[in-house]
Motif scaffolding. Structure first.
Motif, short mmCIF file in Angstrom:
data_model
loop_
_atom_site.label_atom_id
_atom_site.label_comp_id
_atom_site.label_asym_id
_atom_site.label_seq_id
_atom_site.Cartn_x
_atom_site.Cartn_y
_atom_site.Cartn_z
N ASP A 394 1.12 1.50 -31.37
CA ASP A 394 0.13 0.99 -30.47
C ASP A 394 -0.91 0.39 -31.33
O ASP A 394 -1.75 1.16 -32.14
CB ASP A 394 -0.65 2.35 -29.69
N ARG A 395 -1.19 -1.00 -31.28
CA ARG A 395 -1.86 -1.64 -32.07
C ARG A 395 -3.46 -1.41 -32.20
O ARG A 395 -4.21 -1.32 -32.99
CB ARG A 395 -1.61 -3.24 -32.02
N GLY A 396 -4.01 -0.79 -30.79
CA GLY A 396 -5.56 -0.46 -30.64
C GLY A 396 -5.99 -1.77 -30.89
O GLY A 396 -5.94 -2.98 -30.31
N TRP A 397 -7.01 -1.43 -31.90
CA TRP A 397 -7.86 -2.68 -32.13
C TRP A 397 -7.35 -3.66 -33.24
O TRP A 397 -7.92 -4.55 -33.56
CB TRP A 397 -9.37 -2.37 -32.51
N TYR A 398 -6.26 -3.13 -33.77
CA TYR A 398 -5.67 -4.00 -34.80
C TYR A 398 -5.19 -5.40 -34.21
O TYR A 398 -4.46 -5.49 -33.19
CB TYR A 398 -4.52 -3.36 -35.34
N GLY A 399 -5.66 -6.62 -34.82
CA GLY A 399 -5.31 -7.71 -34.43
C GLY A 399 -5.96 -8.29 -33.30
O GLY A 399 -5.72 -9.43 -32.82
N ALA A 400 -7.05 -7.84 -32.85
CA ALA A 400 -7.88 -7.92 -31.77
C ALA A 400 -9.18 -8.46 -32.43
O ALA A 400 -9.60 -8.31 -33.41
CB ALA A 400 -8.10 -6.76 -30.75
N PRO A 401 -9.91 -9.10 -31.51
CA PRO A 401 -11.24 -9.76 -31.70
C PRO A 401 -12.31 -8.65 -31.94
O PRO A 401 -12.42 -7.71 -31.26
CB PRO A 401 -11.57 -10.45 -30.52
N VAL A 402 -12.88 -8.71 -33.12
CA VAL A 402 -13.98 -7.75 -33.61
C VAL A 402 -15.27 -8.70 -34.12
O VAL A 402 -15.00 -9.81 -34.60
CB VAL A 402 -13.78 -6.61 -34.63
N GLY A 403 -16.49 -8.23 -33.65
CA GLY A 403 -17.46 -9.09 -34.26
C GLY A 403 -18.80 -8.90 -33.57
O GLY A 403 -18.90 -7.41 -33.32
N TRP A 404 -19.84 -9.79 -33.34
CA TRP A 404 -20.93 -9.42 -32.99
C TRP A 404 -21.68 -10.65 -32.04
O TRP A 404 -20.98 -11.80 -32.25
CB TRP A 404 -22.07 -9.22 -34.37
N LEU A 405 -22.58 -10.44 -31.46
CA LEU A 405 -23.32 -11.42 -30.82
C LEU A 405 -25.03 -10.95 -30.79
O LEU A 405 -25.12 -9.84 -30.76
CB LEU A 405 -22.96 -12.00 -29.29
N ASP A 406 -25.91 -11.95 -30.79
CA ASP A 406 -27.06 -11.62 -30.60
C ASP A 406 -27.85 -12.28 -29.61
O ASP A 406 -27.18 -13.18 -28.58
CB ASP A 406 -27.73 -12.10 -31.90
N SER A 407 -29.19 -12.20 -29.25
CA SER A 407 -29.91 -12.63 -28.06
C SER A 407 -30.08 -13.83 -28.26
O SER A 407 -31.03 -14.41 -27.40
CB SER A 407 -30.91 -11.56 -27.87
N ASN A 408 -29.98 -14.64 -29.36
CA ASN A 408 -30.15 -16.10 -29.36
C ASN A 408 -29.17 -16.74 -29.35
O ASN A 408 -29.23 -18.05 -29.98
CB ASN A 408 -31.02 -16.13 -30.73
N GLN A 409 -27.99 -16.25 -28.72
CA GLN A 409 -26.77 -17.24 -28.38
C GLN A 409 -26.04 -17.53 -29.62
O GLN A 409 -25.38 -18.53 -29.83
CB GLN A 409 -27.17 -18.45 -27.70
N ASN A 410 -26.27 -16.61 -30.66
CA ASN A 410 -25.20 -16.75 -31.90
C ASN A 410 -24.38 -15.79 -31.97
O ASN A 410 -24.43 -14.74 -31.31
CB ASN A 410 -26.18 -16.69 -33.20
N GLY A 411 -23.31 -15.65 -32.77
CA GLY A 411 -22.31 -14.72 -32.61
C GLY A 411 -21.09 -14.95 -33.47
O GLY A 411 -20.98 -16.40 -33.79
N GLU A 412 -20.29 -14.21 -34.08
CA GLU A 412 -19.14 -14.46 -34.56
C GLU A 412 -18.14 -13.25 -34.36
O GLU A 412 -18.57 -12.20 -34.51
CB GLU A 412 -19.19 -14.60 -36.34
N PHE A 413 -16.70 -13.95 -34.20
CA PHE A 413 -15.65 -12.72 -34.03
C PHE A 413 -14.67 -13.15 -35.16
O PHE A 413 -14.45 -14.51 -35.34
CB PHE A 413 -15.11 -12.80 -32.78
N ALA A 414 -14.07 -12.16 -35.63
CA ALA A 414 -12.77 -12.29 -36.53
C ALA A 414 -11.55 -11.38 -35.89
O ALA A 414 -11.91 -10.81 -35.07
CB ALA A 414 -12.98 -11.86 -37.91
N VAL A 415 -10.42 -11.93 -36.30
CA VAL A 415 -9.19 -11.17 -36.19
C VAL A 415 -9.15 -9.94 -36.84
O VAL A 415 -8.93 -10.18 -38.19
CB VAL A 415 -7.99 -12.21 -36.02
N ALA A 416 -8.88 -8.86 -36.31
CA ALA A 416 -8.90 -7.33 -37.24
C ALA A 416 -7.44 -7.32 -37.90
O ALA A 416 -6.76 -6.23 -37.28
CB ALA A 416 -9.38 -6.38 -36.34
N ILE A 417 -7.19 -8.17 -38.79
CA ILE A 417 -6.16 -8.01 -39.59
C ILE A 417 -6.34 -7.12 -40.99
O ILE A 417 -7.54 -7.01 -41.10
CB ILE A 417 -5.13 -8.92 -39.72
N ARG A 418 -5.36 -6.96 -41.69
CA ARG A 418 -5.60 -6.21 -43.15
C ARG A 418 -6.57 -5.22 -43.08
O ARG A 418 -7.48 -5.00 -43.74
CB ARG A 418 -6.27 -7.38 -44.36
N SER A 419 -6.23 -4.15 -42.11
CA SER A 419 -7.20 -3.13 -41.58
C SER A 419 -6.38 -1.57 -41.62
O SER A 419 -4.93 -1.60 -41.63
CB SER A 419 -7.86 -3.58 -40.30
#
Length: 461
Positions: A394-419
């Motif tokens: 069960d990969r769960g969150w492995y290999g999936a998008p993880v990241g952040w977003l803010d109230s000023n329309q900024n954000g960044e997501f990475a692929v959750a590998i090497r985890s």
């Protein structure tokens, strides 16, 4: 102690109490203040002393870091997780009372989180504390942008709250974090490691190549698990410190749920958005680092001209281009990749830049990009069906998008590998590789051993 203009904080809380009284519901308040330099790892450790679940995100190349302490509210979605999360976030931001005089990405109201790799795959107990999609708005968020530091306090205000008492409590809590100093606990020892069914996994690689040679897929990415037994429960702060030292050019992340913590150091950006400027990354094609400079250069040269790796990389480039073209203008992609070096590995790398059209969000892009050919395969549905049916974990969150977003329309997501998923004094590590028609099971197995190394090394292996 947090330095605030007392009248400003109290004024904001006064407004919130009035709104809470008018609506007869709690009012979310977010207050951001620039602060003196503070060690993000000390802030992270302070949250543990306060009994708060923690989140951590840093882009080492950008000198950017977010640390979340506690949770003031959750964004949880099961069905239509991209649209539902975006809807909840927009509703939260539009109704919140936000004081943030800064335009710095990662300030103001911020949500951090991630989601499962495949919501159609049956859940197991391994990932029982992690939702299909979950983002947290922390009670306290530390933002580091190069040499500048910001603290955001988030709280829900009710009509029965007292302005002076609440302001005093918020400052007192913030003071516990900003004045915190403590040495990080010592690292753990690795007592035992077990590769889960390695021979069966090699057989699965052969099964995938057979399917590919029958023209039922072009590429299938297969992952596997290594289970660790540790001498004691590791300090996540120490794990992060080691990753920050050893895994440069990576995104270091941690998402904690009580004694379970998903942590890793991924080199793979999925998407970054600053206002409407989009940056995505094609990172596929892998080779080890050389033991000498000359050997390293020779391996790099071979990687750049290797048909298998170049083909794997080109899959990702074309997929990203096709995925974003409906949502973006002015798409810019270099003609050929360059080498992206890490401590243990080197990859083929191509950046993709574009301008996001009005009316679309970062979630529209994530929905189109996930999973990339580097994590799922080609074509997407055929490879995912194979993974869903035959993969041994069960990969769960492995290999999936993880990241952040803010109230000023900024954000960044990475692929959750090497985890890895740390659970008390045990941990599961995950690694995968892309299987194509001429893949050799033993070579793919060796590649996964290299990919286990970043997390294994910081856990005493």
């Amino acid at each position: 102690m947090i330095e605030t203009k007392k009248a400003l904080l109290e004024s904001l809380l006064d407004q919130a109490i009035v709104l809470a009284n008018n609506t007869d519901s709690a009012q979310l308040v977010s207050f951001t203040k620039k602060i003196d330099e503070i060690d993000p790892l000390q802030f992270f450790e302070a949250a543990k002393d306060q009994g708060m679940n923690r989140t951590f995100w840093t882009s080492t190349a950008d000198e950017f870091c977010l640390v979340g302490a506690g949770t003031v509210c959750h964004l949880i979605a099961d069905e239509n997780r991209f649209q539902e999360t975006e809807k909840q976030w927009e509703n939260l931001v539009s109704n919140a009372l936000i004081h943030n005089p800064y335009q710095t990405p990662g300030t103001g109201l911020v949500a951090l989180g991630g989601m499962r790799f495949d919501p159609k795959k049956d859940n197991t107990d391994l990932w029982k504390k992690f939702k299909n999609s979950e983002f947290r708005v922390p009670r306290l968020t530390l933002t580091k942008q190069k040499s500048a530091f910001y603290l955001t306090i988030n709280t829900e205000v009710t009509k029965d709250d007292h302005t002076g008492q609440l302001a005093h409590q918020l400052r007192k809590t913030a003071g516990c974090f900003l004045g915190y100093t403590n040495s990080h606990p010592v690292a753990v020892r690795l007592k035992q490691k077990e590769e889960i069914a390695p021979e069966q996994w090699k057989g699965l690689v052969k099964q995938a190549t057979d399917k590919i040679n029958q023209n039922k897929a072009e590429k299938i990415v297969l992952a596997r698990e290594m289970r660790l037994k540790l001498s004691k429960q590791p300090a996540i702060t120490t794990v992060l410190k080691k990753l920050l030292t050893s895994q440069t050019n990576s995104y270091i992340f941690a998402f904690e749920h009580d004694d379970d913590c998903f942590v890793g150091a991924t080199p793979e950006r999925l998407v970054k958005l600053e206002q409407n400027q989009l940056l995505s990354t094609c990172l596929a094609g892998t080779a080890p680092r050389g033991k000498t400079t000359a050997e390293d250069k020779e391996i790099s040269k071979t990687l750049l001209h290797d048909p298998k790796n170049r083909g794997e990389h080109d899959y990702v480039v074309q997929m990203i281009k096709n995925a974003i073209k409906h949502y973006c203008l002015d798409i810019q992609i270099p003609d050929k990749p360059v080498i992206y070096p890490l401590k243990n590995l080197q990859h083929l790398y191509t950046p993709v830049r574009a301008t996001l059209k009005n009316g679309y969000s970062i979630f529209d892009i994530i929905k189109e990009l996930h999973p990339t050919p580097a994590l799922g395969g080609v074509p997407r549905e055929a490879s995912l069906t194979f993974i869903r049916e035959y993969e041994l974990l069960d990969r769960g969150w492995y290999g999936a998008p993880v990241g952040w977003l803010d109230s000023n329309q900024n954000g960044e997501f990475a692929v959750a590998i090497r985890s890895g998923l740390i659970q008390g004094d045990e941990a599961s590590l995950f690694a995968g590789c892309g299987v194509v028609k001429d893949s050799d099971p033993e070579a793919e197995y060796e590649e996964t051993l290299i990919k286990f190394a970043p997390m294994l090394s910081v856990l005493g292996g």
